[in-house]
Design a protein around this motif. Sequence first.
Motif, PDB file in Angstrom:
ATOM      1  N   GLU A  17     -43.933 -11.239  10.821  1.00  0.00           N
ATOM      2  CA  GLU A  17     -44.227 -10.811   9.591  1.00  0.00           C
ATOM      3  C   GLU A  17     -44.307 -12.101   8.734  1.00  0.00           C
ATOM      4  O   GLU A  17     -45.511 -12.409   7.869  1.00  0.00           O
ATOM      5  N   HIS A  18     -43.348 -12.863   8.904  1.00  0.00           N
ATOM      6  CA  HIS A  18     -43.539 -14.333   8.059  1.00  0.00           C
ATOM      7  C   HIS A  18     -44.719 -15.336   8.661  1.00  0.00           C
ATOM      8  O   HIS A  18     -45.308 -15.795   7.798  1.00  0.00           O
ATOM      9  N   ARG A  19     -44.808 -15.110   9.880  1.00  0.00           N
ATOM     10  CA  ARG A  19     -45.779 -16.044  10.641  1.00  0.00           C
ATOM     11  C   ARG A  19     -47.303 -15.555  10.124  1.00  0.00           C
ATOM     12  O   ARG A  19     -48.184 -16.157   9.816  1.00  0.00           O
ATOM     13  N   ALA A  20     -47.365 -14.196  10.093  1.00  0.00           N
ATOM     14  CA  ALA A  20     -48.687 -13.628   9.457  1.00  0.00           C
ATOM     15  C   ALA A  20     -48.927 -14.127   8.236  1.00  0.00           C
ATOM     16  O   ALA A  20     -49.879 -14.468   7.825  1.00  0.00           O
ATOM     17  N   ALA A  21     -47.863 -14.206   7.250  1.00  0.00           N
ATOM     18  CA  ALA A  21     -47.916 -14.634   5.963  1.00  0.00           C
ATOM     19  C   ALA A  21     -48.344 -16.060   5.803  1.00  0.00           C
ATOM     20  O   ALA A  21     -49.395 -16.521   5.213  1.00  0.00           O
ATOM     21  N   ILE A  22     -47.899 -16.868   6.603  1.00  0.00           N
ATOM     22  CA  ILE A  22     -48.220 -18.252   6.661  1.00  0.00           C
ATOM     23  C   ILE A  22     -49.792 -18.346   6.971  1.00  0.00           C
ATOM     24  O   ILE A  22     -50.472 -19.188   6.461  1.00  0.00           O
ATOM     25  N   ARG A  23     -50.089 -17.608   8.071  1.00  0.00           N
ATOM     26  CA  ARG A  23     -51.426 -17.652   8.398  1.00  0.00           C
ATOM     27  C   ARG A  23     -52.392 -17.387   7.229  1.00  0.00           C
ATOM     28  O   ARG A  23     -53.589 -17.902   7.207  1.00  0.00           O
ATOM     29  N   GLU A  24     -52.045 -16.239   6.455  1.00  0.00           N
ATOM     30  CA  GLU A  24     -52.740 -15.887   5.455  1.00  0.00           C
ATOM     31  C   GLU A  24     -52.627 -16.786   4.106  1.00  0.00           C
ATOM     32  O   GLU A  24     -53.683 -16.929   3.621  1.00  0.00           O
ATOM     33  N   PHE A  25     -51.647 -17.290   3.966  1.00  0.00           N
ATOM     34  CA  PHE A  25     -51.327 -17.886   2.644  1.00  0.00           C
ATOM     35  C   PHE A  25     -51.040 -19.294   2.792  1.00  0.00           C
ATOM     36  O   PHE A  25     -51.166 -20.066   1.755  1.00  0.00           O
ATOM     37  N   GLY A  26     -50.912 -19.852   3.949  1.00  0.00           N
ATOM     38  CA  GLY A  26     -50.667 -21.293   4.088  1.00  0.00           C
ATOM     39  C   GLY A  26     -49.051 -21.250   4.083  1.00  0.00           C
ATOM     40  O   GLY A  26     -48.412 -20.345   3.781  1.00  0.00           O
ATOM     41  N   LEU A  27     -48.594 -22.634   3.678  1.00  0.00           N
ATOM     42  CA  LEU A  27     -47.181 -23.074   3.386  1.00  0.00           C
ATOM     43  C   LEU A  27     -47.089 -22.965   1.839  1.00  0.00           C
ATOM     44  O   LEU A  27     -47.808 -23.385   0.958  1.00  0.00           O
ATOM     45  N   CYS A  28     -45.765 -22.711   1.385  1.00  0.00           N
ATOM     46  CA  CYS A  28     -45.252 -23.163   0.261  1.00  0.00           C
ATOM     47  C   CYS A  28     -44.292 -24.275   0.087  1.00  0.00           C
ATOM     48  O   CYS A  28     -44.037 -24.613   0.996  1.00  0.00           O
ATOM     49  N   LYS A  29     -43.817 -24.484  -1.083  1.00  0.00           N
ATOM     50  CA  LYS A  29     -43.298 -25.772  -1.039  1.00  0.00           C
ATOM     51  C   LYS A  29     -41.635 -25.488  -0.306  1.00  0.00           C
ATOM     52  O   LYS A  29     -41.082 -26.978  -0.031  1.00  0.00           O
ATOM     53  N   ILE A  30     -41.198 -24.411  -0.043  1.00  0.00           N
ATOM     54  CA  ILE A  30     -39.934 -24.419   0.758  1.00  0.00           C
ATOM     55  C   ILE A  30     -40.333 -24.362   2.292  1.00  0.00           C
ATOM     56  O   ILE A  30     -38.962 -24.333   2.997  1.00  0.00           O
ATOM     57  N   HIS A  31     -41.147 -24.431   2.594  1.00  0.00           N
ATOM     58  CA  HIS A  31     -41.543 -24.439   4.138  1.00  0.00           C
ATOM     59  C   HIS A  31     -41.228 -25.691   4.764  1.00  0.00           C
ATOM     60  O   HIS A  31     -41.389 -26.826   4.089  1.00  0.00           O
ATOM     61  N   ARG A  32     -40.593 -25.979   6.095  1.00  0.00           N
ATOM     62  CA  ARG A  32     -40.232 -27.020   6.714  1.00  0.00           C
ATOM     63  C   ARG A  32     -41.484 -27.448   7.302  1.00  0.00           C
ATOM     64  O   ARG A  32     -41.869 -26.801   8.552  1.00  0.00           O
ATOM     65  N   LYS A  33     -42.088 -28.607   6.952  1.00  0.00           N
ATOM     66  CA  LYS A  33     -43.423 -28.950   7.587  1.00  0.00           C
ATOM     67  C   LYS A  33     -43.327 -29.671   8.885  1.00  0.00           C
ATOM     68  O   LYS A  33     -44.268 -29.518   9.670  1.00  0.00           O
ATOM     69  N   SER A  34     -42.094 -29.890   9.075  1.00  0.00           N
ATOM     70  CA  SER A  34     -41.874 -30.760  10.432  1.00  0.00           C
ATOM     71  C   SER A  34     -41.450 -29.550  11.491  1.00  0.00           C
ATOM     72  O   SER A  34     -41.411 -29.933  12.613  1.00  0.00           O
ATOM     73  N   PHE A  35     -41.333 -28.308  11.196  1.00  0.00           N
ATOM     74  CA  PHE A  35     -41.005 -27.347  12.198  1.00  0.00           C
ATOM     75  C   PHE A  35     -42.367 -26.544  12.533  1.00  0.00           C
ATOM     76  O   PHE A  35     -43.409 -26.638  11.801  1.00  0.00           O
ATOM     77  N   ARG A  36     -42.130 -26.167  13.856  1.00  0.00           N
ATOM     78  CA  ARG A  36     -43.636 -25.330  14.340  1.00  0.00           C
ATOM     79  C   ARG A  36     -43.110 -24.113  14.704  1.00  0.00           C
ATOM     80  O   ARG A  36     -42.097 -23.705  15.351  1.00  0.00           O
ATOM     81  N   THR A  37     -44.032 -23.175  14.615  1.00  0.00           N
ATOM     82  CA  THR A  37     -43.910 -21.867  15.415  1.00  0.00           C
ATOM     83  C   THR A  37     -44.262 -21.985  16.531  1.00  0.00           C
ATOM     84  O   THR A  37     -45.243 -23.261  17.047  1.00  0.00           O
ATOM     85  N   ASP A  38     -44.452 -21.025  17.521  1.00  0.00           N
ATOM     86  CA  ASP A  38     -44.989 -21.074  18.845  1.00  0.00           C
ATOM     87  C   ASP A  38     -46.652 -21.361  18.731  1.00  0.00           C
ATOM     88  O   ASP A  38     -47.117 -21.055  17.779  1.00  0.00           O
ATOM     89  N   LYS A  39     -47.182 -21.930  19.777  1.00  0.00           N
ATOM     90  CA  LYS A  39     -48.626 -22.248  19.822  1.00  0.00           C
ATOM     91  C   LYS A  39     -49.497 -20.885  19.748  1.00  0.00           C
ATOM     92  O   LYS A  39     -50.686 -21.200  19.275  1.00  0.00           O
ATOM     93  N   SER A  40     -49.006 -19.938  20.035  1.00  0.00           N
ATOM     94  CA  SER A  40     -49.923 -18.628  19.887  1.00  0.00           C
ATOM     95  C   SER A  40     -50.063 -18.151  18.387  1.00  0.00           C
ATOM     96  O   SER A  40     -50.971 -17.442  18.152  1.00  0.00           O
TER      97      SER A  40
END
Length: 194
Positions: free
Chosen positions: A159-182
Amino acid sequence: MIAGIDEAGRGPLAGPVVAAAVIFPPDYRHGEIDDSKRLSPSKREKLYNVIKADALAVGLGVVEASVIDEINILQATLVAMQEACMELSPAPDFLLIDGTSTLPLPIHQRSLIKGDSRSLSIAAASIIAKVSRDSIMEIYHRQFSQYNFKSNKGYGTEEHRAAIREFGLCKIHRKSFRTDKSTVRLETYDLFPV
């Protein structure tokens, strides 16, 4: 004065890493205090209050996502642990630290792998850190409800990954972290919702 130290929030995609340090009176015992991961949220809340009441000292350290991105999660965790130690009054004579790292502090110390299941004070610190971090994420949920931080606490649920795909990142996301490639790479987003 032995302080147990542990952290919560090393693995999430969003939010801070939080560390706690707890000093109990000598010979203190409590049969219900355990590694926070083994306890239900309601049990953690109850024990949080018990620990705060019974401990000689409790310290908390919080390092936000922007700093995690600058210095990496391990260094951010160690900074949070140092902050938690510096908040203790009375000051500890000895530190028991969950994990494999020690802290650059002039205090005798020992790291313990799986310390939260081997030391009462480390287990108590794990509870304080987890409950404190969960509370912070519930506050962030009010600002960024589209990510459902109240439920996922910043971890990489589908659910969280889907929200990132839809809304992008907010200021508290760790931009140096990655989810899996898929799913999505966090560093590919530039725009932050307000």
